[in-house]
Motif scaffolding. Structure first.
Motif, PDB file in Angstrom:
ATOM      1  N   ARG A   1      21.205  47.541  42.633  1.00 30.26           N
ATOM      2  CA  ARG A   1      21.112  48.903  43.150  1.00 30.26           C
ATOM      3  C   ARG A   1      22.493  49.485  43.423  1.00 30.26           C
ATOM      4  O   ARG A   1      23.301  48.929  44.174  1.00 30.26           O
ATOM      5  CB  ARG A   1      20.271  48.931  44.431  1.00 30.26           C
ATOM      6  N   ILE A   2      22.754  50.611  42.814  1.00 31.14           N
ATOM      7  CA  ILE A   2      24.061  51.262  42.955  1.00 31.14           C
ATOM      8  C   ILE A   2      24.257  51.788  44.375  1.00 31.14           C
ATOM      9  O   ILE A   2      25.375  51.716  44.918  1.00 31.14           O
ATOM     10  CB  ILE A   2      24.190  52.396  41.923  1.00 31.14           C
ATOM     11  N   ASP A   3      23.185  52.310  44.989  1.00 28.69           N
ATOM     12  CA  ASP A   3      23.361  52.837  46.343  1.00 28.69           C
ATOM     13  C   ASP A   3      23.725  51.732  47.330  1.00 28.69           C
ATOM     14  O   ASP A   3      24.506  51.949  48.257  1.00 28.69           O
ATOM     15  CB  ASP A   3      22.108  53.591  46.799  1.00 28.69           C
ATOM     16  N   TRP A   4      23.173  50.522  47.114  1.00 25.62           N
ATOM     17  CA  TRP A   4      23.550  49.398  47.970  1.00 25.62           C
ATOM     18  C   TRP A   4      25.019  49.036  47.753  1.00 25.62           C
ATOM     19  O   TRP A   4      25.741  48.778  48.720  1.00 25.62           O
ATOM     20  CB  TRP A   4      22.652  48.188  47.681  1.00 25.62           C
ATOM     21  N   LYS A   5      25.449  48.998  46.515  1.00 21.13           N
ATOM     22  CA  LYS A   5      26.851  48.638  46.247  1.00 21.13           C
ATOM     23  C   LYS A   5      27.796  49.691  46.801  1.00 21.13           C
ATOM     24  O   LYS A   5      28.909  49.370  47.254  1.00 21.13           O
ATOM     25  CB  LYS A   5      27.050  48.453  44.747  1.00 21.13           C
ATOM     26  N   TYR A   6      27.369  50.935  46.797  1.00 23.82           N
ATOM     27  CA  TYR A   6      28.175  51.994  47.406  1.00 23.82           C
ATOM     28  C   TYR A   6      28.321  51.728  48.907  1.00 23.82           C
ATOM     29  O   TYR A   6      29.426  51.810  49.460  1.00 23.82           O
ATOM     30  CB  TYR A   6      27.511  53.345  47.168  1.00 23.82           C
ATOM     31  N   ALA A   7      27.220  51.407  49.569  1.00 26.66           N
ATOM     32  CA  ALA A   7      27.258  51.146  51.007  1.00 26.66           C
ATOM     33  C   ALA A   7      28.046  49.884  51.338  1.00 26.66           C
ATOM     34  O   ALA A   7      28.684  49.799  52.393  1.00 26.66           O
ATOM     35  CB  ALA A   7      25.834  51.025  51.547  1.00 26.66           C
ATOM     36  N   LEU A   8      28.033  48.889  50.422  1.00 28.10           N
ATOM     37  CA  LEU A   8      28.682  47.602  50.664  1.00 28.10           C
ATOM     38  C   LEU A   8      30.117  47.548  50.155  1.00 28.10           C
ATOM     39  O   LEU A   8      30.769  46.499  50.245  1.00 28.10           O
ATOM     40  CB  LEU A   8      27.864  46.484  50.009  1.00 28.10           C
ATOM     41  N   HIS A   9      30.613  48.660  49.591  1.00 25.88           N
ATOM     42  CA  HIS A   9      31.983  48.712  49.054  1.00 25.88           C
ATOM     43  C   HIS A   9      32.199  47.633  47.983  1.00 25.88           C
ATOM     44  O   HIS A   9      33.218  46.930  47.988  1.00 25.88           O
ATOM     45  CB  HIS A   9      33.009  48.557  50.169  1.00 25.88           C
ATOM     46  N   LEU A  10      31.256  47.502  47.065  1.00 27.86           N
ATOM     47  CA  LEU A  10      31.328  46.478  46.026  1.00 27.86           C
ATOM     48  C   LEU A  10      31.438  47.118  44.652  1.00 27.86           C
ATOM     49  O   LEU A  10      30.862  48.189  44.409  1.00 27.86           O
ATOM     50  CB  LEU A  10      30.077  45.590  46.074  1.00 27.86           C
ATOM     51  N   PRO A  11      32.145  46.486  43.733  1.00 26.89           N
ATOM     52  CA  PRO A  11      32.232  47.024  42.368  1.00 26.89           C
ATOM     53  C   PRO A  11      30.893  46.888  41.654  1.00 26.89           C
ATOM     54  O   PRO A  11      30.055  46.056  42.006  1.00 26.89           O
ATOM     55  CB  PRO A  11      33.304  46.146  41.719  1.00 26.89           C
TER      56      PRO A  11
END
Length: 534
Positions: A86-96
């Motif tokens: 999930r892109i929104d999770w990676k956005y929240a987690l500061h992950l590539p």
């Protein structure tokens, strides 16, 4: 394990570019990604890890994913997968976008680490601090509380199934801890009798009674043989549960060693009555004709009139058979300790009692809720509410106009003072004596130290102004519905009250983050109305 994985304070370029295009301004995950540095840092978790050892996954990532679990009401395996996809999770987690994730069992290990260090409230408190820093929590404002039932992560057992299962679980634990001792001491027939789970649904009442006697004797035999065994057996939690259950369900005559089954005490009436060996912390309770085995969730939130969003300020899991009135002091003390003391605390009648009203007033908190009606058990004649009681003059006048002869103060441990009042000779020639005090000594009243508070509240709750104020309370039931229907708070995910408290606090943190996103969006539309001040 040690902290070796750094936290990316900036969102990677590829994630920021895609997330900025597809995530709306009021998306909770975008809010978290943009503001996480304002409420979480690695310093918050340094006490949970050692300085040397294998590098751990960043606790900020694990903590946020755990919050996301309760926001979406999903299990560990799904959460670990969504952290990758999930892109929104990676956005929240500061992950590539190319981050490949971790094994789902790391989430369980992270929760265990929080519990071992008594840090189950950590992330909930950090989220609440962030909400306060943004001006959405009003100091000395209004708050409201309510509770709901939580089903334990266990099966309901009959009385016979309880003792069967307790003995089976104990034997399994002993065999795992000391297999050699188990083989030498436990007879094969004993092992075969209790190694498998059993059900009593086909047994008659007589068969159930006979089996209860048999399993009671076998349990005491095992406990006798455990005396003098190594500490690694005596210290097992399962052995302690066996002792507790046998003390509650059976009694053994000291002389004849005869084992008797204790008479049914009414399940749940005892505060410490164990109802399953798989989670000795759960309790039986009943409310409005519905009973359950599990816990009770206590929720407190803000109740501000002009706020676009209300935030959960306190959430806790308590035993199912703990009355709502028993938690008021604890809730208010936690709010005061965290500088969240309200001026007005709205509750239903289950929370209102004389001591709670008096103690709340001592804390400069007005406990607002209807008091229960006078529960005097005198069926006929004059009740205490018919007497005129004057604490200042230490005087009581009966309905016939006679004044008491004696007033004895009865100080309480909390500093409040009650009284015992005797009329004695005033009752001798009273025409209403037959319906008031037919005994030789005349009428005696035991006056609660909180009589004035209760009588004042009973009169006040009939007024239009009080009923209008109480309109602030019912909205907390909407929060209860949100917690249970959307975020899985109706059922305990884990066993044990400490794990249940952890679930409650992560659920509260998830709801607060979701509401914060809505409040910030509302603030952009109407800045003056959304922020309630601090």
């Amino acid at each position: 394990m040690s902290l070796q994985m750094n936290w990316n304070t900036e969102i990677p370029n590829d994630t920021a570019r895609v997330g900025g295009e597809i995530l709306t301004e009021d998306d909770p995950y975008r809010l978290i990604g943009d503001g996480v540095n304002g409420f979480l840092s690695l310093k918050d978790f340094t006490g949970l890890y050692s300085k040397v050892g294998r590098g751990a996954i960043c606790p900020i990532i694990l903590g946020l994913i755990t919050v996301f679990q309760f926001l979406e009401n999903i299990p560990d395996r799904v959460a670990a997968r969504w952290a990758v996809t999930r892109i929104d999770w990676k956005y929240a987690l500061h992950l590539p976008l190319t981050w490949l994730g971790f094994n789902f069992s790391d989430l369980s290990n992270f929760r265990r680490r929080l519990l071992e260090h008594s840090a189950e409230r950590l992330i909930f408190e950090k989220v609440l601090e962030w909400v306060r820093s943004l001006g959405f929590l009003k100091k000395y404002g209004k708050q409201r509380s309510d509770s709901t039932h939580v089903l334990g992560c266990v099966e309901r057992l009959s009385r016979l199934e309880l003792v069967w299962e307790t003995l089976r679980v104990t034997l399994r634990a002993i065999e795992a801890a000391m297999p050699k001792w188990y083989t030498e001491v436990i007879p094969d027939a004993f092992h075969e009798a209790y190694v498998k789970r059993q059900s009593d649904w086909r047994l008659s009442q007589e068969e159930v009674k006979a089996e209860m006697q048999k399993v009671g004797r076998d349990g005491f035999w095992l406990l006798d043989h455990l005396d003098g065994t190594p500490q690694n057996i005596l210290g097992l939690a399962e052995v302690e549960t066996l002792r507790t259950v046998w003390n509650q369900q059976f009694e053994r005559q000291p002389d004849s060693q005869k084992v008797n089954v204790r008479p049914p005490s009414g399940r749940g009436k005892g505060k410490d009555l164990v109802v399953t060996p798989h989670d000795p912390d759960v309790r039986w309770s009943e409310k409005r004709g519905k009973d359950w085995v599990g816990y009770k969730l206590q929720v407190t939130e803000t109740a501000e009139d002009e706020a676009e969003a209300q935030f959960i300020t306190d959430i806790d899991l308590v035993p199912a058979n703990e009355d709502d009135s028993e938690v008021v002091d604890e809730v208010q003390e936690r709010l005061i300790t965290r500088d969240l003391k309200p001026d007005e605390h709205y509750v239903d009648k289950g929370y209102v009692s004389g001591p709670n009203m008096a103690h709340s007033a001592d804390r400069d908190i007005e406990l607002i809720g209807p008091a229960l009606a006078d529960t005097s058990c005198k069926p006929d004649g004059y009740k205490q509410s018919d007497f005129q009681i004057d604490f200042e003059k230490q005087e009581v006048i009966c309905p016939e106009g006679r004044i008491c002869e004696e007033w004895y103060e009865r100080p309480q441990p909390d500093g409040h003072v009650g009284a015992e009042v005797q009329f004695r000779g005033q009752c001798e020639d009273c025409p209403a004596r037959a319906q008031c005090a037919p005994g030789k000594s005349g009428r005696t009243l035991s006056i609660s130290p909180y009589h004035r508070e209760l009588e004042q509240r009973r009169a006040e709750q009939e007024t239009v102004a009080f009923k209008e104020k109480m309109r602030r309370r019912p909205a907390v039931e909407g929060t209860i519905s949100e917690l249970t229907r959307k975020h899985g708070a109706r059922r305990a995910r884990y066993r044990g009250d400490s794990k249940g408290c952890l679930q409650a606090h992560f659920t509260g943190a998830a709801v607060n983050l979701k509401r914060l996103a809505k409040a910030l969006e509302a603030q952009k539309r109407s800045p003056a109305r959304a922020t309630v001040g601090c």
